[in-house]
Design a protein around this motif. Structure first.
Motif, mmCIF file in Angstrom:
data_model
loop_
_atom_site.group_PDB
_atom_site.id
_atom_site.type_symbol
_atom_site.label_atom_id
_atom_site.label_comp_id
_atom_site.label_asym_id
_atom_site.label_seq_id
_atom_site.Cartn_x
_atom_site.Cartn_y
_atom_site.Cartn_z
ATOM 1 N N ASP A 106 0.859 -1.183 0.000
ATOM 2 C CA ASP A 106 0.000 0.000 0.000
ATOM 3 C C ASP A 106 0.895 1.233 0.000
ATOM 4 N N TYR A 107 0.830 2.010 -1.071
ATOM 5 C CA TYR A 107 1.637 3.220 -1.158
ATOM 6 C C TYR A 107 0.748 4.438 -1.413
ATOM 7 N N SER A 108 -0.420 4.433 -0.755
ATOM 8 C CA SER A 108 -1.355 5.554 -0.890
ATOM 9 C C SER A 108 -0.702 6.844 -0.413
ATOM 10 N N ALA A 109 -1.146 7.952 -1.015
ATOM 11 C CA ALA A 109 -0.595 9.256 -0.666
ATOM 12 C C ALA A 109 -1.696 10.298 -0.756
ATOM 13 N N LYS A 110 -1.783 11.162 0.244
ATOM 14 C CA LYS A 110 -2.747 12.259 0.278
ATOM 15 C C LYS A 110 -4.159 11.773 0.010
ATOM 16 N N GLN A 111 -4.549 10.714 0.713
ATOM 17 C CA GLN A 111 -5.892 10.135 0.636
ATOM 18 C C GLN A 111 -6.220 9.593 -0.760
ATOM 19 N N GLN A 112 -5.211 9.404 -1.593
ATOM 20 C CA GLN A 112 -5.417 8.817 -2.908
ATOM 21 C C GLN A 112 -4.982 7.354 -2.854
ATOM 22 N N GLU A 113 -5.917 6.445 -3.124
ATOM 23 C CA GLU A 113 -5.630 5.019 -3.000
ATOM 24 C C GLU A 113 -4.645 4.563 -4.073
ATOM 25 N N ARG A 114 -3.614 3.891 -3.620
ATOM 26 C CA ARG A 114 -2.629 3.287 -4.521
ATOM 27 C C ARG A 114 -2.214 1.964 -3.899
ATOM 28 N N HIS A 115 -2.423 0.899 -4.656
ATOM 29 C CA HIS A 115 -2.286 -0.427 -4.068
ATOM 30 C C HIS A 115 -1.732 -1.383 -5.120
ATOM 31 N N LEU A 116 -0.647 -2.049 -4.777
ATOM 32 C CA LEU A 116 -0.007 -3.012 -5.671
ATOM 33 C C LEU A 116 -0.084 -4.391 -5.035
ATOM 34 N N ARG A 117 -0.466 -5.391 -5.852
ATOM 35 C CA ARG A 117 -0.601 -6.754 -5.328
ATOM 36 C C ARG A 117 0.096 -7.741 -6.266
ATOM 37 N N LYS B 235 -0.090 -13.449 -10.696
ATOM 38 C CA LYS B 235 -0.886 -12.276 -11.097
ATOM 39 C C LYS B 235 -0.331 -11.022 -10.437
ATOM 40 N N LEU B 236 -0.223 -9.971 -11.220
ATOM 41 C CA LEU B 236 0.177 -8.650 -10.740
ATOM 42 C C LEU B 236 -0.964 -7.682 -11.025
ATOM 43 N N SER B 237 -1.408 -6.970 -9.992
ATOM 44 C CA SER B 237 -2.506 -6.007 -10.174
ATOM 45 C C SER B 237 -2.193 -4.722 -9.445
ATOM 46 N N ASP B 238 -2.796 -3.634 -9.913
ATOM 47 C CA ASP B 238 -2.520 -2.326 -9.346
ATOM 48 C C ASP B 238 -3.786 -1.477 -9.385
ATOM 49 N N VAL B 239 -4.008 -0.737 -8.310
ATOM 50 C CA VAL B 239 -5.079 0.268 -8.235
ATOM 51 C C VAL B 239 -4.396 1.605 -8.009
ATOM 52 N N HIS B 240 -4.736 2.579 -8.866
ATOM 53 C CA HIS B 240 -4.048 3.863 -8.811
ATOM 54 C C HIS B 240 -5.073 4.984 -8.974
ATOM 55 N N LEU C 166 -5.867 8.661 -9.732
ATOM 56 C CA LEU C 166 -5.280 9.831 -10.383
ATOM 57 C C LEU C 166 -6.137 11.038 -10.042
ATOM 58 N N GLY C 167 -5.922 11.599 -8.850
ATOM 59 C CA GLY C 167 -6.840 12.634 -8.394
ATOM 60 C C GLY C 167 -8.159 11.970 -8.038
ATOM 61 N N ASP C 168 -9.072 12.740 -7.484
ATOM 62 C CA ASP C 168 -10.327 12.154 -7.042
ATOM 63 C C ASP C 168 -11.234 11.699 -8.184
ATOM 64 N N PRO C 169 -11.323 12.411 -9.300
ATOM 65 C CA PRO C 169 -12.282 11.969 -10.325
ATOM 66 C C PRO C 169 -11.878 10.674 -11.018
ATOM 67 N N TRP C 170 -10.577 10.402 -11.127
ATOM 68 C CA TRP C 170 -10.117 9.282 -11.945
ATOM 69 C C TRP C 170 -9.536 8.169 -11.063
ATOM 70 N N ARG C 171 -9.893 6.954 -11.417
ATOM 71 C CA ARG C 171 -9.358 5.772 -10.744
ATOM 72 C C ARG C 171 -9.005 4.752 -11.824
ATOM 73 N N LEU C 172 -7.773 4.265 -11.817
ATOM 74 C CA LEU C 172 -7.309 3.277 -12.788
ATOM 75 C C LEU C 172 -7.033 1.957 -12.090
ATOM 76 N N GLU C 173 -7.390 0.860 -12.743
ATOM 77 C CA GLU C 173 -7.098 -0.477 -12.245
ATOM 78 C C GLU C 173 -6.564 -1.307 -13.399
ATOM 79 N N GLY C 174 -5.558 -2.101 -13.114
ATOM 80 C CA GLY C 174 -4.998 -2.947 -14.152
ATOM 81 C C GLY C 174 -4.429 -4.227 -13.581
ATOM 82 N N SER C 175 -4.329 -5.255 -14.431
ATOM 83 C CA SER C 175 -3.761 -6.521 -13.968
ATOM 84 C C SER C 175 -3.179 -7.296 -15.137
ATOM 85 N N LEU C 176 -2.190 -8.114 -14.828
ATOM 86 C CA LEU C 176 -1.610 -9.077 -15.765
ATOM 87 C C LEU C 176 -1.610 -10.428 -15.065
#
Length: 878
Positions: free
Chosen positions: A554-565, A607-612, A614-624
């Motif tokens: 978990d590398y969240s910053a300034k209440q912005q969710e960022r999570h790598l698994r 499996k590698l996945s990430d939640v990032h 990008l500011g409050d309006p945008w949320r990106l999720e990806g996985s391989l």
């Protein structure tokens, strides 16, 4: 060294000690009955206070001449001149009943009640009153008490044995300094506080710090809202004179009684169309709130000086009552110079001739650029309601343009002074503006002694725990192996071992199985954290041990969710990775009803996945993910239901209308990327931290999945795209609409297997545990899963009144009625529709649904579902 805050408090206390003079007494009715919570206002000091429950008051004043104004709803205002000397004076006051006079207005069948023209003018000027006060500071004293009036019969004796005193469960007193600045900044500094017990979310701050001039206050439609006439009827009950002001008494009558509307009395000052006082009642989830406010002119602006909020209700057999009193003193107001004028409001409906004449006069220059460079209103301005609203709307837009963050709807902060908890009883006796009554004094003494005893007990327990921790008896125990435990490995890390009893399960593929999970947690620098979770799973019917390892960073910053698994291993999975059926529910149906809804396959994967964010309006999720996938089969037919031996379990391969769902051993390499966008987000700022207002914007979604053939021996080749939108729309107090719509298609389906299909959240059990606005109620879990195009939608409409809730007593139980619509169409399915009725918030926690399903318009099935209340999260959110 003595803290600066404590030194300042001592100086303040010394100054208060010098005020041994002032005035005290009691307030009576003409029948010599005491008036509890009567308001006393001192105009020259712009300070208010109140009598206590016994009708007593005490005001400390410096020597001099003062005017005291005594007010109480339903009684004539009494004004007294007093001369304060060097000693405390006694002065009792008798307040006669208010004499209400009816205006000489003929109310005929063709005429409307005169209350409506009064309310139209008051509503038109509400925004004016909201913007008129540029800023203010004040001191607020609040005290409250809570009681448990009734408990379920089976808990009464246990409560008595535990020594729970239901006469007083909560006491609070506080003195705060309040600072307000337009448009929405409120700062509170708590300079003295003591609280015993819990308020259970009944805090009166939403009403004390809110405003009835706003369209809503504490989530309730205000009688001064622009849409008030859609929710209320009004009745004129006469007028009276308070000093030099004529005050109109208006009965507020909700068109539909129940939650989130007010009923009661509203007093409006003639010509100024401001609030004089009010006595209103509203309900939240069947809990009753009674709000009484007294206003007084402060620098020619009517401001609230006393608040009384009573809360009573019943939840799960517990009846409770909370009572709060707040007095506001030491007002220091800055008037908006643009609105420091006398505006005469013309009601077009009752004075059309004057309104027509005004239209012929020279109009205001209302171009936006001129609003801040010229006088907004003349010294005395006559405007129709329409022109007033139009002018204020443009003015407010100009103010919004100057704001750095117009999307912030509230900016609040609270700071508790370092000396706030240090005041003893003698200190409180000096700074308290409303004297305690005999009952409150005894309650504080009793609860204070109880709190001391509890603290001593906690200290004893802490010492015992310390001895156990450092003694020879500490260490691993056999019970830890069964019940689980947590072992600290240092200041920043710990190892958790969960009880395998909680992970014990049963299904037809594995038979009895259990997981042995471990979790290693470590806090890293800069608020980051690492969690490593190995899980071992043994299946008795397969006589096989499998496992997986999962690492979360978990590398969240300034209440912005960022999570790598990162995860991998060999494990069993449901064909729908969203897991439409909980394993424990499936185990119950398998053992008791011989139904095996759970369908599993096994995969070796990484499996590698990430939640990032990008500011409050945008949320990106990806996985391989790379995986090798194995088919599984039933290995046991064990069941408790011996009377139905003729039935056999269904195969582990799901039934589907498009394909045979069996598959050979194969490999897959799949990439997924998704984005969500919330363009209209609103925020609150609390203590400098920006917080999203939940569901303040629709969420638009886009997802793309692609399988790459020939990469890492991949056998799968497809492309899928999906778009969707989800939102909640409040339709005033009349209802709430939740919807979730999504559509997608497989652009390429050269080679894919059943777990790659688009699946839908179906359900075949009586329990409905999935999102009520994202799942079907009667749909088979996999029958209409598809590798073609699809369109799905879920609509959940909550009515304020429908069938049972037409009855006021039913609404007061907090029950909600809903209509449910779910739709699905795929390339291989009929037009599938579910329509149903839901009774929500039963006993505050349950939801009961009756649902019918249709295929191409033809009736298919009917069923009943039980779930958790959709409103549970908002049970007592005030």
């Amino acid at each position: 060294m003595m803290p600066k805050g404590y030194l300042l408090f001592c100086l303040l206390l010394l100054s208060q000690l010098s005020l041994a003079q002032g005035i005290r007494g009691k307030v009576y009715t003409a029948e010599q009955e005491t008036l509890a919570f009567a308001t006393i206002f001192i105009p020259s000091l712009e300070t208010g206070t109140s009598t206590n429950e016994d009708g007593s008051y005490e005001i400390k004043l410096k020597p001099g001449s003062y005017e005291l104004v005594f007010q109480y709803l339903g009684y004539q205002t009494v004004v007294r001149q007093v001369q304060i000397g060097e000693a405390m004076q006694e002065m009792n006051v008798t307040m006669p009943l208010q004499t209400i006079q009816l205006k000489e207005v003929q109310v005929r069948a063709a005429k409307e009640d005169p209350a409506y023209t009064i309310m139209r003018k008051a509503i038109a000027k509400a925004k004016f009153h909201t913007l008129q006060v540029q800023s203010y500071t004040a001191q607020v004293y609040t005290k409250g008490a809570g009681q448990l009036k009734k408990a379920p019969f089976f808990l009464r004796k246990p409560l008595e044995k535990e020594g729970v005193d239901t006469s007083t469960l909560y006491l609070t007193e506080s003195v705060s300094e309040i600072t307000f600045e337009q448009p929405n900044t409120l700062k509170e500094k708590v300079i003295s506080i003591r609280t015993i017990g819990e308020d259970n979310s009944t805090s009166p701050n939403s009403y004390i710090n809110g405003s009835f001039y706003q369209p809503e206050i504490a989530g309730v439609v205000s009688p001064l809202s622009p849409r008030a006439f859609a929710h209320y009827k009004f009745r004129f009950e006469g007028s009276f004179f308070d000093r030099d002001h004529e005050v109109n008494k208006i009965r507020v009558i909700p068109r539909s009684k129940g939650d989130n509307v007010f009923s009661g009395l509203l007093y409006i000052v003639e010509d100024e169309w401001s609030i004089h006082s009010l006595n209103l009642v509203t309900y939240k989830q069947g809990i009753r709130f009674t709000i009484k406010q007294i206003y007084a002119p402060v620098e020619e602006v009517w401001m609230p000086v006393t608040h009384r909020i009573e809360v009573d209700g019943k939840i799960l057999g517990f009846a409770f009552a909370y009572d709060y009193l707040a007095t506001v003193s030491d007002y220091d107001i800055t008037i908006n110079p643009d609105l420091k004028v006398d505006v005469v409001v013309i009601d077009e409906k009752t004075d059309q001739a004057l309104a027509d004449a005004l239209q012929k006069e020279e109009k205001l220059n209302d171009t936006p650029d001129s609003l801040r460079n010229s006088q907004l209103f003349r010294d005395e301005q006559r405007l129709t309601r329409k022109e007033l609203r139009k002018t204020l709307r443009k003015y407010e837009k100009e103010l919004d343009k100057q704001e750095e963050a117009p999307e912030v709807v509230a900016n609040t902060s609270m700071r508790i002074d370092s000396t706030a908890y240090r005041q003893d009883s003698s200190c409180w006796a000096r700074i308290r503006p409303v004297p305690l009554n005999t009952k409150e004094i005894k309650s504080y003494q009793k609860l204070d002694s109880t709190a001391v005893a509890e603290k001593e007990e906690e200290q004893k327990k802490a010492r015992k725990d310390s001895v156990k921790t450092t003694g020879k008896s500490s260490g691993f125990k056999i019970s830890d192996l069964v019940l689980g435990t947590t072992v600290k490995l240092g200041k920043r890390s710990a190892l958790e071992y969960a009880s395998p009893l909680l992970a014990l399960g049963f299904n037809t593929v594995e038979g009895i199985h259990f997981n042995v999970p471990f979790i290693y947690r470590r806090r890293l620098a800069a608020g980051k954290s690492l969690k490593v979770s190995p899980t071992f799973r043994y299946a008795f019917a397969r006589n096989k041990l499998i496992g997986k390892l999962q690492a979360d960073f978990d590398y969240s910053a300034k209440q912005q969710e960022r999570h790598l698994r990162l995860e991998g291993g060999r494990f069993v999975c449901q064909f729908n990775e969203e897991e439409p059926i909980a394993p424990v529910i499936n185990a119950f149906y398998t053992l008791f009803y011989k139904r095996n809804y759970l369908k599993l396959y096994e995969k070796d994967y990484i499996k590698l996945s990430d939640v990032h964010q990008l500011g409050d309006p945008w949320r990106l999720e990806g996985s391989l993910e790379w995986s090798e996938r194995h088919a599984l089969f039933n290995n046991t037919d064990y069941t408790f239901n011996k009377k139905r031996d003729e039935e056999v379990f269904s195969p582990n391969a799901p039934e589907n209308v498009e394909v045979e769902t069996g598959f050979p051993l194969h490999q897959a390499f799949i990439a997924t990327i998704g984005a969500s966008w919330q363009p209209f987000l609103k925020y609150r700022v609390r203590d400098g931290k920006k917080q999203l207002i939940d569901r303040s914007s629709p969420t638009f979604r886009l997802k793309y999945r692609k399988a790459f053939p020939d990469i890492f021996s991949g056998d799968v080749d497809f492309d899928q795209i999906e778009i969707g939108v989800k939102d909640q729309v409040k339709l005033g107090i009349r209802g709430r609409l939740d919807y979730n719509l999504y559509a997608g298609s497989f652009l390429n389906r050269r080679q894919l297997y059943f777990m790659d299909f688009q699946h839908f959240m179906g359900n075949r059990t009586v329990l409905q545990v999935s999102d009520p606005v994202g799942s079907f109620r009667l749909l088979d879990y996999y029958r209409y899963s598809t590798a073609q195009e699809y369109l799905a939608g879920h609509v959940y409409y909550q009515f304020r009144k429908l069938l049972l809730t037409q009855i006021f007593a039913i609404r007061m139980l907090g029950l909600k009625e809903n209509l449910v619509l779910n739709y699905l169409k795929t390339g291989g399915s009929p037009h599938y529709l579910e329509a149903g009725y839901s009774l929500d918030n039963i006993f505050r926690i349950l939801r009961l649904e009756a649902i019918a399903s249709f295929a191409d318009g033809k009736y298919q099935d009917v069923g009943f579902r039980v779930g958790i209340s959709a409103d549970l999260q908002n049970l007592v959110s005030f």
